[in-house]
Design an enzyme around this catalytic site. Structure first.
Site, mmCIF file in Angstrom:
data_model
loop_
_atom_site.group_PDB
_atom_site.id
_atom_site.type_symbol
_atom_site.label_atom_id
_atom_site.label_comp_id
_atom_site.label_asym_id
_atom_site.label_seq_id
_atom_site.Cartn_x
_atom_site.Cartn_y
_atom_site.Cartn_z
ATOM 1 N N LYS A 71 75.672 67.580 23.275
ATOM 2 C CA LYS A 71 75.479 68.482 21.604
ATOM 3 C C LYS A 71 75.958 68.814 21.024
ATOM 4 O O LYS A 71 76.170 69.386 20.013
ATOM 5 C CB LYS A 71 73.586 67.925 21.566
ATOM 6 C CG LYS A 71 72.989 66.323 21.269
ATOM 7 C CD LYS A 71 71.765 66.621 20.867
ATOM 8 C CE LYS A 71 70.799 65.772 21.250
ATOM 9 N NZ LYS A 71 69.581 65.310 20.963
ATOM 10 N N ASP A 107 69.053 63.976 13.903
ATOM 11 C CA ASP A 107 67.722 64.092 14.559
ATOM 12 C C ASP A 107 66.510 64.990 13.455
ATOM 13 O O ASP A 107 65.791 64.396 13.548
ATOM 14 C CB ASP A 107 68.013 65.257 15.339
ATOM 15 C CG ASP A 107 68.395 64.432 17.074
ATOM 16 O OD1 ASP A 107 68.179 63.356 16.998
ATOM 17 O OD2 ASP A 107 69.112 65.350 17.646
#
Ligand code: ATR
Length: 290
Positions: A71, A107
Protein backbone atom coordinates in the site's frame (compact mmCIF):
# COMPACT_ATOMS: atom_id res chain seq x y z
CA UNK A 1 -19.19 -16.26 -17.49
CA UNK A 2 -18.35 -15.49 -21.10
CA UNK A 3 -14.86 -14.00 -21.29
CA UNK A 4 -14.03 -12.37 -24.62
CA UNK A 5 -11.57 -9.78 -25.95
CA UNK A 6 -14.02 -7.13 -24.77
CA UNK A 7 -14.09 -8.26 -21.14
CA UNK A 8 -12.70 -5.58 -18.86
CA UNK A 9 -10.09 -6.52 -16.32
CA UNK A 10 -9.86 -5.64 -12.61
CA UNK A 11 -7.74 -7.30 -9.96
CA UNK A 12 -5.91 -7.20 -6.66
CA UNK A 13 -2.15 -7.19 -6.08
CA UNK A 14 -0.85 -8.51 -2.77
CA UNK A 15 1.47 -10.97 -1.07
CA UNK A 16 0.31 -13.31 0.31
CA UNK A 17 -2.97 -13.23 -1.58
CA UNK A 18 -4.50 -16.66 -0.94
CA UNK A 19 -7.07 -15.59 1.64
CA UNK A 20 -8.36 -12.34 0.21
CA UNK A 21 -12.16 -12.09 0.01
CA UNK A 22 -12.08 -9.19 -2.46
CA UNK A 23 -12.32 -11.31 -5.65
CA UNK A 24 -15.43 -13.09 -4.34
CA UNK A 25 -17.00 -9.76 -3.34
CA UNK A 26 -16.31 -7.96 -6.60
CA UNK A 27 -17.13 -10.86 -8.90
CA UNK A 28 -20.46 -11.30 -7.10
CA UNK A 29 -21.26 -7.63 -7.76
CA UNK A 30 -20.20 -7.98 -11.40
CA UNK A 31 -22.46 -11.01 -11.77
CA UNK A 32 -25.40 -9.35 -10.00
CA UNK A 33 -25.14 -6.34 -12.31
CA UNK A 34 -24.53 -8.43 -15.45
CA UNK A 35 -21.31 -6.57 -16.33
CA UNK A 36 -18.64 -7.77 -18.74
CA UNK A 37 -15.80 -7.45 -16.21
CA UNK A 38 -13.65 -9.95 -14.33
CA UNK A 39 -11.70 -9.37 -11.08
CA UNK A 40 -8.61 -11.55 -10.57
CA UNK A 41 -6.29 -12.00 -7.56
CA UNK A 42 -2.58 -11.69 -8.42
CA UNK A 43 0.18 -12.81 -6.11
CA UNK A 44 2.77 -10.05 -6.52
CA UNK A 45 5.99 -10.40 -4.57
CA UNK A 46 7.58 -7.09 -3.52
CA UNK A 47 10.42 -7.10 -6.12
CA UNK A 48 7.83 -7.60 -8.87
CA UNK A 49 5.53 -4.78 -7.83
CA UNK A 50 6.79 -2.31 -10.41
CA UNK A 51 6.38 -4.81 -13.23
CA UNK A 52 2.85 -5.59 -12.07
CA UNK A 53 2.03 -1.87 -12.03
CA UNK A 54 3.39 -1.51 -15.59
CA UNK A 55 1.13 -4.43 -16.43
CA UNK A 56 -1.97 -2.37 -15.56
CA UNK A 57 -1.11 -0.08 -18.46
CA UNK A 58 0.25 -2.84 -20.67
CA UNK A 59 -2.90 -4.95 -20.36
CA UNK A 60 -5.24 -1.96 -20.24
CA UNK A 61 -6.70 -3.06 -16.92
CA UNK A 62 -9.40 -0.69 -15.60
CA UNK A 63 -7.93 -0.72 -12.13
CA UNK A 64 -6.71 -2.80 -9.22
CA UNK A 65 -6.97 -3.07 -5.46
CA UNK A 66 -3.68 -2.91 -3.57
CA UNK A 67 -3.22 -4.84 -0.36
CA UNK A 68 -0.53 -5.92 2.10
CA UNK A 69 2.41 -5.31 1.79
CA UNK A 70 2.24 -2.86 -1.14
CA UNK A 71 0.00 0.00 0.00
CA UNK A 72 2.86 2.43 0.63
CA UNK A 73 5.51 1.11 -1.76
CA UNK A 74 3.16 1.40 -4.74
CA UNK A 75 2.89 5.18 -4.51
CA UNK A 76 6.17 5.89 -6.28
CA UNK A 77 5.04 4.06 -9.42
CA UNK A 78 1.83 6.03 -9.96
CA UNK A 79 1.16 9.11 -12.13
CA UNK A 80 -1.09 10.84 -9.63
CA UNK A 81 -2.16 10.42 -6.00
CA UNK A 82 -5.55 11.62 -4.69
CA UNK A 83 -5.60 14.14 -1.83
CA UNK A 84 -7.03 11.49 0.50
CA UNK A 85 -4.29 8.98 -0.32
CA UNK A 86 -1.63 11.68 0.09
CA UNK A 87 -2.99 12.49 3.52
CA UNK A 88 -3.00 8.84 4.53
CA UNK A 89 0.33 8.05 2.88
CA UNK A 90 -1.01 4.84 1.37
CA UNK A 91 -2.96 3.62 -1.68
CA UNK A 92 -5.46 0.76 -1.71
CA UNK A 93 -7.05 1.32 -5.12
CA UNK A 94 -5.57 2.33 -8.49
CA UNK A 95 -7.67 3.65 -11.34
CA UNK A 96 -6.36 3.50 -14.91
CA UNK A 97 -7.65 6.74 -16.37
CA UNK A 98 -6.84 6.59 -20.07
CA UNK A 99 -3.33 5.36 -19.44
CA UNK A 100 -2.66 7.45 -16.33
CA UNK A 101 -2.55 5.56 -13.05
CA UNK A 102 -4.24 7.35 -10.17
CA UNK A 103 -3.84 6.14 -6.58
CA UNK A 104 -6.73 6.41 -4.12
CA UNK A 105 -7.33 5.37 -0.55
CA UNK A 106 -10.86 4.17 0.20
CA UNK A 107 -10.18 2.56 3.61
CA UNK A 108 -11.06 5.59 5.74
CA UNK A 109 -14.20 6.24 3.69
CA UNK A 110 -15.16 2.59 4.18
CA UNK A 111 -14.74 2.87 7.91
CA UNK A 112 -16.71 6.10 8.38
CA UNK A 113 -19.48 4.93 6.04
CA UNK A 114 -19.85 1.71 7.97
CA UNK A 115 -20.09 3.57 11.28
CA UNK A 116 -22.78 5.80 9.84
CA UNK A 117 -24.65 2.83 8.40
CA UNK A 118 -24.60 0.75 11.60
CA UNK A 119 -24.86 3.44 14.28
CA UNK A 120 -25.84 6.60 12.40
CA UNK A 121 -22.80 8.06 14.14
CA UNK A 122 -21.54 11.46 13.05
CA UNK A 123 -18.05 11.94 14.55
CA UNK A 124 -18.52 15.73 14.83
CA UNK A 125 -17.71 16.95 18.38
CA UNK A 126 -17.07 13.40 19.57
CA UNK A 127 -14.06 12.07 21.45
CA UNK A 128 -12.41 9.21 19.59
CA UNK A 129 -9.64 6.93 20.81
CA UNK A 130 -7.59 5.06 18.23
CA UNK A 131 -5.53 2.05 19.26
CA UNK A 132 -2.57 1.77 16.88
CA UNK A 133 -0.60 4.21 14.76
CA UNK A 134 0.11 2.24 11.57
CA UNK A 135 -1.29 2.52 8.05
CA UNK A 136 -4.82 1.56 9.04
CA UNK A 137 -4.85 4.16 11.82
CA UNK A 138 -3.70 6.87 9.37
CA UNK A 139 -6.45 5.95 6.89
CA UNK A 140 -9.13 6.21 9.55
CA UNK A 141 -7.77 9.33 11.26
CA UNK A 142 -7.52 11.11 7.89
CA UNK A 143 -11.21 10.68 7.10
CA UNK A 144 -12.48 10.96 10.69
CA UNK A 145 -10.62 14.22 11.30
CA UNK A 146 -12.37 15.82 8.32
CA UNK A 147 -15.67 15.26 10.21
CA UNK A 148 -14.44 17.54 13.01
CA UNK A 149 -14.40 15.39 16.14
CA UNK A 150 -13.59 17.27 19.35
CA UNK A 151 -10.64 15.04 20.33
CA UNK A 152 -8.68 12.27 18.62
CA UNK A 153 -6.39 10.35 20.98
CA UNK A 154 -3.93 7.99 19.35
CA UNK A 155 -2.71 5.28 21.73
CA UNK A 156 0.16 3.13 20.54
CA UNK A 157 2.63 0.61 21.93
CA UNK A 158 5.45 2.65 20.36
CA UNK A 159 4.68 6.15 21.58
CA UNK A 160 6.95 7.84 19.01
CA UNK A 161 4.77 6.54 16.17
CA UNK A 162 1.63 7.95 17.79
CA UNK A 163 3.38 11.28 18.31
CA UNK A 164 4.46 11.51 14.69
CA UNK A 165 0.99 10.59 13.40
CA UNK A 166 -0.63 13.21 15.61
CA UNK A 167 1.89 15.87 14.58
CA UNK A 168 1.16 15.32 10.90
CA UNK A 169 -2.61 15.54 11.30
CA UNK A 170 -2.72 18.36 13.85
CA UNK A 171 -1.54 20.94 11.31
CA UNK A 172 -4.09 19.81 8.74
CA UNK A 173 -7.08 19.72 11.10
CA UNK A 174 -6.78 22.61 13.57
CA UNK A 175 -10.42 22.21 14.64
CA UNK A 176 -9.69 18.90 16.40
CA UNK A 177 -7.55 18.39 19.48
CA UNK A 178 -5.02 15.60 18.95
CA UNK A 179 -3.32 13.63 21.71
CA UNK A 180 -0.73 10.84 21.63
CA UNK A 181 -0.38 8.35 24.49
CA UNK A 182 1.16 4.93 25.01
CA UNK A 183 -0.81 1.82 25.95
CA UNK A 184 -0.24 2.33 29.67
CA UNK A 185 -3.42 1.26 31.48
CA UNK A 186 -3.67 4.33 33.65
CA UNK A 187 -3.28 6.72 30.68
CA UNK A 188 -5.94 4.78 28.81
CA UNK A 189 -8.27 4.86 31.80
CA UNK A 190 -8.06 8.64 31.96
CA UNK A 191 -8.77 9.17 28.28
CA UNK A 192 -11.55 6.54 28.23
CA UNK A 193 -13.60 8.48 30.79
CA UNK A 194 -15.38 10.77 28.33
CA UNK A 195 -14.82 8.82 25.10
CA UNK A 196 -17.59 8.18 22.57
CA UNK A 197 -15.76 5.78 20.31
CA UNK A 198 -12.81 3.38 20.74
CA UNK A 199 -11.31 1.93 17.56
CA UNK A 200 -8.80 -0.92 17.40
CA UNK A 201 -6.70 -0.46 14.26
CA UNK A 202 -3.90 -2.81 15.35
CA UNK A 203 -3.67 -6.32 14.02
CA UNK A 204 -4.06 -7.73 17.54
CA UNK A 205 -7.12 -9.97 17.53
CA UNK A 206 -6.64 -11.29 14.02
CA UNK A 207 -6.92 -15.08 13.68
CA UNK A 208 -8.16 -15.37 17.27
CA UNK A 209 -4.91 -13.92 18.60
CA UNK A 210 -6.18 -12.38 21.84
CA UNK A 211 -6.85 -8.72 22.52
CA UNK A 212 -5.00 -5.65 23.69
CA UNK A 213 -5.32 -5.30 27.41
CA UNK A 214 -7.37 -2.11 27.63
CA UNK A 215 -9.58 -0.98 30.56
CA UNK A 216 -12.93 -1.18 28.77
CA UNK A 217 -14.72 -0.76 32.08
CA UNK A 218 -13.56 2.87 32.19
CA UNK A 219 -15.59 3.71 29.06
CA UNK A 220 -18.95 5.44 29.44
CA UNK A 221 -21.93 3.09 29.00
CA UNK A 222 -22.85 4.87 25.76
CA UNK A 223 -19.46 4.34 24.07
CA UNK A 224 -19.05 2.28 20.90
CA UNK A 225 -16.19 -0.20 20.69
CA UNK A 226 -15.05 -0.77 17.15
CA UNK A 227 -12.55 -3.24 15.70
CA UNK A 228 -11.33 -3.14 12.11
CA UNK A 229 -10.23 -6.77 12.37
CA UNK A 230 -12.91 -8.89 10.63
CA UNK A 231 -11.37 -12.32 10.96
CA UNK A 232 -12.70 -13.54 13.35
CA UNK A 233 -15.95 -11.62 12.88
CA UNK A 234 -16.25 -11.27 16.67
CA UNK A 235 -12.82 -10.42 18.04
CA UNK A 236 -11.99 -10.96 21.68
CA UNK A 237 -12.06 -7.17 22.18
CA UNK A 238 -15.63 -7.03 20.87
CA UNK A 239 -16.67 -10.01 22.99
CA UNK A 240 -15.30 -8.31 26.09
CA UNK A 241 -17.09 -5.07 25.18
CA UNK A 242 -20.35 -6.95 24.63
CA UNK A 243 -20.07 -8.55 28.05
CA UNK A 244 -19.89 -5.03 29.49
CA UNK A 245 -23.03 -4.15 27.47
CA UNK A 246 -21.17 -1.65 25.29
CA UNK A 247 -22.18 -1.24 21.64
CA UNK A 248 -19.86 -3.06 19.25
CA UNK A 249 -18.88 -2.47 15.64
CA UNK A 250 -16.97 -5.10 13.66
CA UNK A 251 -14.67 -4.75 10.64
CA UNK A 252 -16.78 -6.26 7.86
CA UNK A 253 -18.60 -2.99 7.13
CA UNK A 254 -15.30 -1.22 6.44
CA UNK A 255 -14.20 -4.06 4.15
CA UNK A 256 -17.42 -3.84 2.15
CA UNK A 257 -17.61 -0.07 1.87
CA UNK A 258 -13.95 0.39 0.89
CA UNK A 259 -14.62 -2.18 -1.84
CA UNK A 260 -17.82 -0.47 -2.97
CA UNK A 261 -16.03 2.87 -3.19
CA UNK A 262 -13.19 1.31 -5.22
CA UNK A 263 -15.72 -0.32 -7.56
CA UNK A 264 -17.39 3.05 -8.11
CA UNK A 265 -14.02 4.65 -8.91
CA UNK A 266 -13.27 1.95 -11.52
CA UNK A 267 -16.69 1.68 -13.15
CA UNK A 268 -18.74 4.73 -12.16
CA UNK A 269 -21.37 2.26 -10.88
CA UNK A 270 -22.73 2.02 -7.31
CA UNK A 271 -22.02 -1.50 -6.10
CA UNK A 272 -24.90 -3.25 -4.30
CA UNK A 273 -23.33 -3.42 -0.84
CA UNK A 274 -25.73 -6.12 0.37
CA UNK A 275 -24.39 -8.48 -2.30
CA UNK A 276 -20.87 -7.71 -1.09
CA UNK A 277 -21.81 -8.23 2.56
CA UNK A 278 -23.44 -11.59 1.92
CA UNK A 279 -20.45 -12.91 0.00
CA UNK A 280 -17.89 -11.53 2.48
CA UNK A 281 -19.73 -13.01 5.46
CA UNK A 282 -20.04 -16.37 3.74
CA UNK A 283 -16.32 -16.41 2.84
CA UNK A 284 -15.28 -15.39 6.35
CA UNK A 285 -17.54 -17.94 8.00
CA UNK A 286 -16.11 -20.69 5.83
CA UNK A 287 -12.50 -19.87 6.60
CA UNK A 288 -11.71 -17.09 4.11
CA UNK A 289 -9.11 -14.60 5.24
CA UNK A 290 -8.00 -11.03 5.06
P1 ATR B 1 -1.36 -1.52 9.42
O1 ATR B 1 -0.98 -0.93 8.11
O2 ATR B 1 -2.25 -2.73 9.33
O3 ATR B 1 -1.87 -0.52 10.40
P2 ATR B 1 1.27 -1.46 10.64
O4 ATR B 1 1.58 -0.19 9.95
O5 ATR B 1 2.32 -2.53 10.71
O6 ATR B 1 0.01 -2.16 10.00
O7 ATR B 1 0.77 -1.11 12.13
C1 ATR B 1 0.44 -2.09 13.04
C2 ATR B 1 -0.08 -1.42 14.32
O8 ATR B 1 -0.44 -2.45 15.25
C3 ATR B 1 0.95 -0.56 15.03
O9 ATR B 1 0.29 0.48 15.71
C4 ATR B 1 1.56 -1.56 16.02
O10 ATR B 1 2.16 -0.95 17.15
P3 ATR B 1 3.71 -0.47 17.07
O11 ATR B 1 3.72 0.81 16.30
O12 ATR B 1 4.11 -0.30 18.49
O13 ATR B 1 4.46 -1.58 16.37
C5 ATR B 1 0.32 -2.29 16.45
N1 ATR B 1 0.61 -3.61 17.01
C6 ATR B 1 0.92 -4.75 16.35
N2 ATR B 1 1.11 -5.78 17.21
C7 ATR B 1 0.91 -5.27 18.45
C8 ATR B 1 0.94 -5.84 19.78
N3 ATR B 1 1.20 -7.12 19.98
N4 ATR B 1 0.67 -5.01 20.82
C9 ATR B 1 0.39 -3.71 20.62
N5 ATR B 1 0.33 -3.11 19.41
C10 ATR B 1 0.60 -3.89 18.33
Amino acid sequence: MNITAKTKLLGIFGYPIGHTVSPAMHNAVIKALGLDIVYIPFEVKPPNLRFAIDGIKGLNMRGVSITIPHKEAVMKYLDEISEEAKLVGAVNAIVNKEGRLIGHNTDGYGYVTSLKEEFNLNPKDKKVIILGAGGAARAIVGVLAAKKPKVITVANRTLARAVSLVKAFRVKFPGTKFEAIDLDEENLRISFEDANLLINTTSVGMKKEGALNVPLKALPKTAIVSDIVYNPLQTLLLKKAKRLRLSTHGGVGMLIHQGARSFKLWTGIDAPVEVMRKVALKALKTGGGR
